[in-house]
Design an enzyme around this catalytic site. Structure first.
Site, PDB file in Angstrom:
ATOM      1  N   THR A  15       0.839  -1.205   0.000  1.00 55.68           N
ATOM      2  CA  THR A  15       0.000   0.000   0.000  1.00 55.68           C
ATOM      3  C   THR A  15       0.875   1.256   0.000  1.00 55.68           C
ATOM      4  O   THR A  15       0.606   2.213  -0.738  1.00 55.68           O
ATOM      5  CB  THR A  15      -0.937  -0.010   1.227  1.00 55.68           C
ATOM      6  OG1 THR A  15      -1.734  -1.182   1.150  1.00 55.68           O
ATOM      7  CG2 THR A  15      -1.835   1.201   1.256  1.00 55.68           C
ATOM      8  N   LYS A  35      -7.981  -1.719  -5.427  1.00 58.33           N
ATOM      9  CA  LYS A  35      -7.732  -2.933  -4.635  1.00 58.33           C
ATOM     10  C   LYS A  35      -8.960  -3.812  -4.870  1.00 58.33           C
ATOM     11  O   LYS A  35     -10.006  -3.589  -4.253  1.00 58.33           O
ATOM     12  CB  LYS A  35      -7.590  -2.546  -3.162  1.00 58.33           C
ATOM     13  CG  LYS A  35      -7.438  -3.727  -2.218  1.00 58.33           C
ATOM     14  CD  LYS A  35      -6.033  -3.859  -1.705  1.00 58.33           C
ATOM     15  CE  LYS A  35      -5.931  -4.983  -0.682  1.00 58.33           C
ATOM     16  NZ  LYS A  35      -4.561  -5.225  -0.248  1.00 58.33           N
ATOM     17  N   THR A  39      -9.419  -7.566   2.554  1.00 56.61           N
ATOM     18  CA  THR A  39      -9.865  -8.170   3.816  1.00 56.61           C
ATOM     19  C   THR A  39      -9.300  -7.314   4.958  1.00 56.61           C
ATOM     20  O   THR A  39      -8.434  -6.463   4.739  1.00 56.61           O
ATOM     21  CB  THR A  39      -9.378  -9.626   3.962  1.00 56.61           C
ATOM     22  OG1 THR A  39      -7.952  -9.618   4.046  1.00 56.61           O
ATOM     23  CG2 THR A  39      -9.820 -10.494   2.797  1.00 56.61           C
ATOM     24  N   GLU A 108      -3.552  -2.988  -6.525  1.00 57.93           N
ATOM     25  CA  GLU A 108      -2.830  -3.623  -5.408  1.00 57.93           C
ATOM     26  C   GLU A 108      -3.324  -5.048  -5.209  1.00 57.93           C
ATOM     27  O   GLU A 108      -4.530  -5.316  -5.166  1.00 57.93           O
ATOM     28  CB  GLU A 108      -3.016  -2.826  -4.100  1.00 57.93           C
ATOM     29  CG  GLU A 108      -2.215  -3.485  -2.976  1.00 57.93           C
ATOM     30  CD  GLU A 108      -2.261  -2.753  -1.634  1.00 57.93           C
ATOM     31  OE1 GLU A 108      -2.514  -1.544  -1.597  1.00 57.93           O
ATOM     32  OE2 GLU A 108      -2.027  -3.449  -0.612  1.00 57.93           O
ATOM     33  N   GLY A 109      -2.365  -5.961  -5.050  1.00 57.50           N
ATOM     34  CA  GLY A 109      -2.704  -7.354  -4.775  1.00 57.50           C
ATOM     35  C   GLY A 109      -3.197  -7.528  -3.352  1.00 57.50           C
ATOM     36  O   GLY A 109      -3.434  -6.563  -2.614  1.00 57.50           O
ATOM     37  N   GLY A 111      -2.179  -9.731   0.057  1.00 61.51           N
ATOM     38  CA  GLY A 111      -1.179 -10.629   0.629  1.00 61.51           C
ATOM     39  C   GLY A 111      -0.078 -10.931  -0.383  1.00 61.51           C
ATOM     40  O   GLY A 111       0.360 -10.050  -1.107  1.00 61.51           O
TER      41      GLY A 111
END
Ligand SMILES: Nc1ncnc2c1ncn2[C@@H]1O[C@H](COP(=O)(O)OP(=O)(O)OP(=O)(O)O)[C@@H](O)[C@H]1O
Ligand SMILES: [Mg+2]
Length: 229
Positions: A15, A35, A39, A108-109, A111
């Site tokens: 991030t 994103k 979670t 953004e991925g 994890g």
């Protein structure tokens, strides 16, 4: 120009690196952050953090899936009684592309690369492969990073995914940088030192020093054989 910011794992700095990259490109038209699956929403959100670190000019696309517990997406989805549908994410991406033309998009991925999105074992890597975007790998600059980074590069390459380079996050460590470049046959496009405090001002300053020669941008433009940037 579009890029996925992935990493060797959770809490590695995706991030913060996304914010620096977006701040580097701020001022151009259509700079967007996305994103797709989040979670841990009960502890805050990456979308909100990036928006506050970059500034009001940033466009933030809504998440397709957002879950409160800080768990792997497949588990968080199970607890919410839903199944993540990759096609829903892919069609949100296609809609964005159709409406935004040649804007700049940072995805953004979640994890690390092999995080499962579904109970059937559809992984984040499967989604990123389907999105067909170059991946920038964020990893720590510190002890343990050589193994984690090389594993991530191997996972990307074994799937035929496009690698945009590595960003090392943390105190500068020349030997780790050299080892990753040499053994991983890749380029460390930037090193991001700890920002203290983490704020819009320090992110903007880091952005002005991030890849000053624009090597990443050149590679990202060249990685689109159809000229789409
Ligand atoms: N270069 C940095 N300077 C200051 N703080 C940092 C830096 N990199 C990471 N952090 C801090 O470390 C924590 C994790 O960073 P970040 O949220 O960017 O990781 P992430 O990989 O995006 O995590 P997640 O997997 O939850 O999305 C955050 O509290 C962030 O503020
Ligand atoms: Mg994050």
């Amino acid at each position: 120009m579009e890029v996925v910011v992935t990493g060797t794992g959770t809490e590695i700095g995706k991030t913060v690196v996304s914010a620096v990259l977006l701040a580097r490109w701020a001022g151009r038209t259509g700079v967007t952050y996305w994103k797709p699956v989040a979670t841990g929403a009960e502890e805050g959100s990456d979308s909100r953090d990036v928006a506050s670190l970059v500034g009001p000019e940033l466009r933030v696309l809504p998440e397709c899936y957002r879950f409160a517990p800080p768990l792997s997406p497949h588990l968080a989805a199970r607890m919410a009684g839903v199944e993540i549908e990759p096609e829903r994410i892919l069609s949100a991406y296609r809609r964005h592309r159709e409406s935004s033309g040649n804007g700049l998009l940072v995805v953004e991925g979640i994890g690390g690369l092999l995080v499962p999105l579904t109970e059937r074992g559809y992984l984040l890597a499967d989604l990123l492969k389907a999105l067909d975007l170059p991946c920038l790998v964020v990893s720590s600059s510190q002890l343990g990073t050589i193994n984690h980074t090389l594993l991530t590069l191997e996972a990307l390459r074994s799937r035929g995914m496009s690698l945009a380079g590595v960003v090392l996050n943390g105190p500068v460590n020349l030997e780790n940088r050299r080892a990753i470049e040499r053994f991983g046959q890749t380029r460390v496009v930037a090193e991001l030192e700890p920002l203290n405090p983490l704020s819009r001002e320090t992110v903007a300053r880091a952005a002005s020093e991030f890849d000053p020669e624009g090597v990443l941008e050149r590679d990202l433009r060249q990685s689109r054989p159809d000229g789409r940037v």
